[in-house]
Design a protein around this motif. Structure first.
Motif, PDB file in Angstrom:
ATOM      1  N   THR A 173      41.024  32.539  40.421  1.00 47.13           N
ATOM      2  CA  THR A 173      39.358  32.671  39.928  1.00 47.13           C
ATOM      3  C   THR A 173      38.191  33.019  41.057  1.00 47.13           C
ATOM      4  OG1 THR A 173      39.317  31.120  39.198  1.00 47.13           O
ATOM      5  CG2 THR A 173      38.010  31.704  39.066  1.00 47.13           C
ATOM      6  N   TYR A 174      37.845  34.686  40.699  1.00 48.34           N
ATOM      7  CA  TYR A 174      37.284  34.607  40.814  1.00 48.34           C
ATOM      8  C   TYR A 174      35.725  34.978  40.834  1.00 48.34           C
ATOM      9  CZ  TYR A 174      35.552  38.591  44.850  1.00 48.34           C
ATOM     10  OH  TYR A 174      34.325  38.715  45.803  1.00 48.34           O
ATOM     11  N   ARG A 175      34.648  34.411  41.274  1.00 47.73           N
ATOM     12  CA  ARG A 175      33.137  34.248  40.852  1.00 47.73           C
ATOM     13  C   ARG A 175      32.059  35.005  41.515  1.00 47.73           C
ATOM     14  NH1 ARG A 175      33.505  29.699  37.682  1.00 47.73           N
ATOM     15  NH2 ARG A 175      34.758  28.050  37.908  1.00 47.73           N
ATOM     16  N   PHE A 176      31.787  35.552  40.466  1.00 49.19           N
ATOM     17  CA  PHE A 176      30.591  36.802  41.187  1.00 49.19           C
ATOM     18  C   PHE A 176      28.968  36.153  41.326  1.00 49.19           C
ATOM     19  CE2 PHE A 176      34.098  39.392  39.232  1.00 49.19           C
ATOM     20  CZ  PHE A 176      33.779  40.810  40.650  1.00 49.19           C
ATOM     21  N   SER A 177      28.132  36.435  42.339  1.00 50.95           N
ATOM     22  CA  SER A 177      27.437  35.501  42.038  1.00 50.95           C
ATOM     23  C   SER A 177      25.904  36.318  41.258  1.00 50.95           C
ATOM     24  CB  SER A 177      26.936  36.257  43.944  1.00 50.95           C
ATOM     25  OG  SER A 177      26.572  37.707  43.780  1.00 50.95           O
ATOM     26  N   VAL A 178      26.749  36.818  40.769  1.00 51.91           N
ATOM     27  CA  VAL A 178      25.155  37.421  39.347  1.00 51.91           C
ATOM     28  C   VAL A 178      25.722  36.113  38.201  1.00 51.91           C
ATOM     29  CG1 VAL A 178      24.757  39.409  40.409  1.00 51.91           C
ATOM     30  CG2 VAL A 178      26.977  39.364  38.839  1.00 51.91           C
ATOM     31  N   GLY A 179      27.360  35.783  37.829  1.00 48.35           N
ATOM     32  CA  GLY A 179      28.098  35.066  36.898  1.00 48.35           C
ATOM     33  C   GLY A 179      28.740  35.396  36.471  1.00 48.35           C
ATOM     34  N   ALA A 180      29.138  36.582  36.473  1.00 46.40           N
ATOM     35  CA  ALA A 180      30.272  37.133  36.074  1.00 46.40           C
ATOM     36  C   ALA A 180      31.754  35.946  36.752  1.00 46.40           C
ATOM     37  CB  ALA A 180      30.335  38.036  36.207  1.00 46.40           C
ATOM     38  N   ARG A 181      32.577  36.133  36.541  1.00 46.92           N
ATOM     39  CA  ARG A 181      33.912  35.229  36.892  1.00 46.92           C
ATOM     40  C   ARG A 181      34.909  36.307  36.616  1.00 46.92           C
ATOM     41  NH1 ARG A 181      32.204  31.963  33.095  1.00 46.92           N
ATOM     42  NH2 ARG A 181      34.332  31.092  31.452  1.00 46.92           N
ATOM     43  N   TYR A 182      36.561  35.825  36.963  1.00 51.43           N
ATOM     44  CA  TYR A 182      37.268  36.966  36.882  1.00 51.43           C
ATOM     45  C   TYR A 182      38.958  36.126  36.851  1.00 51.43           C
ATOM     46  CZ  TYR A 182      42.424  38.797  36.659  1.00 51.43           C
ATOM     47  OH  TYR A 182      43.487  39.185  36.696  1.00 51.43           O
ATOM     48  N   ILE A 183      39.415  35.281  36.463  1.00 49.50           N
ATOM     49  CA  ILE A 183      40.384  34.255  36.038  1.00 49.50           C
ATOM     50  C   ILE A 183      41.779  35.223  35.822  1.00 49.50           C
ATOM     51  CG2 ILE A 183      41.248  31.862  35.201  1.00 49.50           C
ATOM     52  CD1 ILE A 183      38.569  31.342  33.750  1.00 49.50           C
ATOM     53  N   ASN A 238      28.481  37.836  50.345  1.00 51.33           N
ATOM     54  CA  ASN A 238      27.575  37.972  49.382  1.00 51.33           C
ATOM     55  C   ASN A 238      27.239  37.053  48.866  1.00 51.33           C
ATOM     56  OD1 ASN A 238      29.639  38.128  47.901  1.00 51.33           O
ATOM     57  ND2 ASN A 238      29.741  40.128  46.997  1.00 51.33           N
ATOM     58  N   GLY A 239      27.554  35.818  48.530  1.00 50.80           N
ATOM     59  CA  GLY A 239      27.590  34.656  47.667  1.00 50.80           C
ATOM     60  C   GLY A 239      28.901  34.374  46.493  1.00 50.80           C
ATOM     61  N   ASP A 240      29.937  35.427  46.633  1.00 49.97           N
ATOM     62  CA  ASP A 240      30.705  35.978  45.637  1.00 49.97           C
ATOM     63  C   ASP A 240      31.459  34.846  46.452  1.00 49.97           C
ATOM     64  OD1 ASP A 240      29.595  37.306  44.054  1.00 49.97           O
ATOM     65  OD2 ASP A 240      31.390  39.410  44.654  1.00 49.97           O
ATOM     66  N   THR A 241      32.871  34.041  45.467  1.00 52.45           N
ATOM     67  CA  THR A 241      33.629  32.946  45.880  1.00 52.45           C
ATOM     68  C   THR A 241      34.979  33.410  45.148  1.00 52.45           C
ATOM     69  OG1 THR A 241      33.018  31.545  43.620  1.00 52.45           O
ATOM     70  CG2 THR A 241      31.599  31.166  45.943  1.00 52.45           C
ATOM     71  N   TYR A 242      35.638  32.681  46.629  1.00 57.66           N
ATOM     72  CA  TYR A 242      36.766  32.807  45.284  1.00 57.66           C
ATOM     73  C   TYR A 242      38.371  31.977  45.821  1.00 57.66           C
ATOM     74  CZ  TYR A 242      42.154  34.192  44.823  1.00 57.66           C
ATOM     75  OH  TYR A 242      43.282  33.877  44.580  1.00 57.66           O
ATOM     76  N   GLU A 243      38.904  31.410  44.478  1.00 55.56           N
ATOM     77  CA  GLU A 243      40.202  29.927  45.356  1.00 55.56           C
ATOM     78  C   GLU A 243      41.136  30.628  44.500  1.00 55.56           C
ATOM     79  OE1 GLU A 243      40.499  25.481  43.722  1.00 55.56           O
ATOM     80  OE2 GLU A 243      37.811  26.391  43.336  1.00 55.56           O
ATOM     81  N   GLY A 244      42.492  30.672  45.009  1.00 55.26           N
ATOM     82  CA  GLY A 244      43.335  30.586  44.928  1.00 55.26           C
ATOM     83  C   GLY A 244      45.040  30.696  45.495  1.00 55.26           C
ATOM     84  N   GLN A 245      45.214  31.853  44.778  1.00 63.59           N
ATOM     85  CA  GLN A 245      46.762  32.302  45.856  1.00 63.59           C
ATOM     86  C   GLN A 245      46.018  33.557  46.836  1.00 63.59           C
ATOM     87  OE1 GLN A 245      49.718  30.449  46.150  1.00 63.59           O
ATOM     88  NE2 GLN A 245      48.621  29.329  45.243  1.00 63.59           N
ATOM     89  N   TYR A 246      46.889  32.911  47.663  1.00 63.48           N
ATOM     90  CA  TYR A 246      46.862  34.432  49.036  1.00 63.48           C
ATOM     91  C   TYR A 246      48.434  35.166  49.459  1.00 63.48           C
ATOM     92  CZ  TYR A 246      41.832  34.418  49.860  1.00 63.48           C
ATOM     93  OH  TYR A 246      40.986  34.897  49.453  1.00 63.48           O
ATOM     94  N   GLU A 247      48.322  36.046  50.029  1.00 68.44           N
ATOM     95  CA  GLU A 247      49.622  36.549  50.303  1.00 68.44           C
ATOM     96  C   GLU A 247      49.773  37.327  51.970  1.00 68.44           C
ATOM     97  OE1 GLU A 247      53.882  38.582  49.553  1.00 68.44           O
ATOM     98  OE2 GLU A 247      52.909  37.322  48.145  1.00 68.44           O
ATOM     99  N   ASN A 248      49.549  37.248  52.870  1.00 71.93           N
ATOM    100  CA  ASN A 248      49.394  37.370  53.833  1.00 71.93           C
ATOM    101  C   ASN A 248      47.676  38.678  54.174  1.00 71.93           C
ATOM    102  OD1 ASN A 248      52.261  37.896  54.421  1.00 71.93           O
ATOM    103  ND2 ASN A 248      52.616  39.376  53.796  1.00 71.93           N
ATOM    104  N   GLY A 249      47.100  37.651  53.348  1.00 74.42           N
ATOM    105  CA  GLY A 249      45.882  38.013  53.565  1.00 74.42           C
ATOM    106  C   GLY A 249      45.055  39.030  52.434  1.00 74.42           C
ATOM    107  N   LYS A 250      45.427  38.405  51.175  1.00 74.65           N
ATOM    108  CA  LYS A 250      45.380  39.839  50.925  1.00 74.65           C
ATOM    109  C   LYS A 250      45.451  38.828  49.507  1.00 74.65           C
ATOM    110  CE  LYS A 250      46.137  44.209  51.696  1.00 74.65           C
ATOM    111  NZ  LYS A 250      46.766  45.030  51.898  1.00 74.65           N
ATOM    112  N   ARG A 251      44.724  38.556  48.584  1.00 74.05           N
ATOM    113  CA  ARG A 251      44.810  38.006  47.083  1.00 74.05           C
ATOM    114  C   ARG A 251      45.625  38.787  45.850  1.00 74.05           C
ATOM    115  NH1 ARG A 251      39.090  39.411  47.351  1.00 74.05           N
ATOM    116  NH2 ARG A 251      39.251  40.650  45.677  1.00 74.05           N
ATOM    117  N   ASN A 252      46.494  37.433  46.143  1.00 73.04           N
ATOM    118  CA  ASN A 252      47.711  37.824  45.239  1.00 73.04           C
ATOM    119  C   ASN A 252      48.805  36.120  44.539  1.00 73.04           C
ATOM    120  OD1 ASN A 252      49.956  40.446  45.796  1.00 73.04           O
ATOM    121  ND2 ASN A 252      50.973  38.359  45.463  1.00 73.04           N
ATOM    122  N   GLY A 253      48.384  36.691  43.592  1.00 72.38           N
ATOM    123  CA  GLY A 253      49.199  35.316  43.070  1.00 72.38           C
ATOM    124  C   GLY A 253      48.358  35.561  41.620  1.00 72.38           C
ATOM    125  N   THR A 254      48.115  33.987  41.323  1.00 70.95           N
ATOM    126  CA  THR A 254      47.362  33.315  40.709  1.00 70.95           C
ATOM    127  C   THR A 254      45.537  33.427  40.806  1.00 70.95           C
ATOM    128  OG1 THR A 254      47.722  31.423  40.066  1.00 70.95           O
ATOM    129  CG2 THR A 254      48.460  33.178  38.727  1.00 70.95           C
TER     130      THR A 254
END
Length: 293
Positions: free
Chosen positions: A58-68, A40-56
């Motif tokens: 940054t998730y960027r939504f394609s509409v412009g919002a983001r979570y850090i 869908n155009g969203d991006t994530y850059e950060g830590q994974y653990e066993n296939g899942k986002r885990n740790g710290t």
């Protein structure tokens, strides 16, 4: 879909959702640091653990919002900052994608709430600050509304009392910087529309002043040398004022000058206080942001 709803993410079904650059474990799952671009155009850059986002991360939504912030098993969990597309921002604690714990929300009009949260709502102890007037509500909240003991603070005075469903209700007092307080009670009345019975009744909140008493002065008020501060005299003026018995312009001006009763009769009629300062009741944008997994 609301971002507090549970959902089975696509990434939990396959390890090849979108594009990914980063570390993997022996099972070829995303594990360690990585960068993902989702369909869908969203991006994530950060830590994974066993296939899942885990740790710290940054998730960027394609509409412009983001979570850090922090993640646990693909959900926002721990501390993090969410920047919404309308300009609002939440900086605080998360519990499985839900704002819960202590946090600060800055609204598009620059109002702020700092305090406790539960299930995405203001709940517990907290302070709401109005950017335009610098007025503050300091007290308790329930499900997003002022409920229980609290204070509304303004430049020259504050109201202390209990609140119900966002409004002051029952006994309370206005405390003025000149060292006096006006005691009274808020009454709630409803007016029905005689022409249309289906129209909800109009709720009115009326302040009934009782008496004026002296209090310990934290910030002494500077009176002119020829002004005599006499609580009995003030009470006499207040009684006359309430009974519409003031017989001279000088008495009215003197009473207003002492800041015991603001202009326009009562504190509730002051242009900075109407018994219900307008707040941002809804948290903008919360339904718009579901992270793909």
């Amino acid at each position: 879909m609301s971002d507090d709803e549970d959902e089975l993410g696509e990434e939990e079904q396959t390890n090849n959702l979108g594009t990914y650059e980063g570390e993997r474990n022996e099972s070829n799952e995303r594990h360690g640091f990585g960068k993902a671009t989702l369909p869908n155009g969203d991006t994530y850059e950060g830590q994974y653990e066993n296939g899942k986002r885990n740790g710290t991360g940054t998730y960027r939504f394609s509409v412009g919002a983001r979570y850090i912030g922090d993640y646990q098993k693909n959900k926002r969990h721990g501390r993090g900052i969410f920047y919404y597309t309308d300009g609002s921002k939440y900086d605080g604690e998360w519990n499985e994608n839900i704002r819960e714990g202590h946090g600060i929300y800055t609204y598009p009009n620059n109002d702020t709430y700092e305090g406790e949260w539960k299930n995405h709502q203001r709940h517990g102890k907290g302070t709401y600050t109005y950017a335009s007037t610098k007025a503050q509500y300091i007290g308790t909240w329930k499900e997003g509304k002022r409920q229980g003991p609290g204070e509304l603070e303004f430049n020259q005075y504050k109201y202390i009392g209990k609140f119900h469903d966002n409004y002051p209700k029952g006994k309370g007092r206005f405390v003025f910087k000149n060292g006096y307080q006006q005691n009274g009670e808020y009454y709630i009345t409803s007016i029905n529309d005689e022409e249309d019975s289906e129209v909800p009744p109009q709720i009115q909140y009326k302040w009934i002043a009782r008496d004026v008493t002296a209090i310990k002065q934290k910030e002494p008020y500077d009176f002119d040398d020829d002004e005599q501060i006499d609580v009995n005299r003030i009470q006499e003026l207040v009684d006359k004022f309430k009974n519409k018995q003031l017989n001279s312009q000088e008495e009215q001006e003197a009473l207003q000058k002492m800041h015991v009763v603001p202009e326009n009769e009562n504190p509730e009629n002051d242009d900075t206080f109407d018994g219900n300062e307008q707040m941002n009741d809804e948290i903008p944008g919360e339904e718009q942001f579901d992270e793909e997994n």
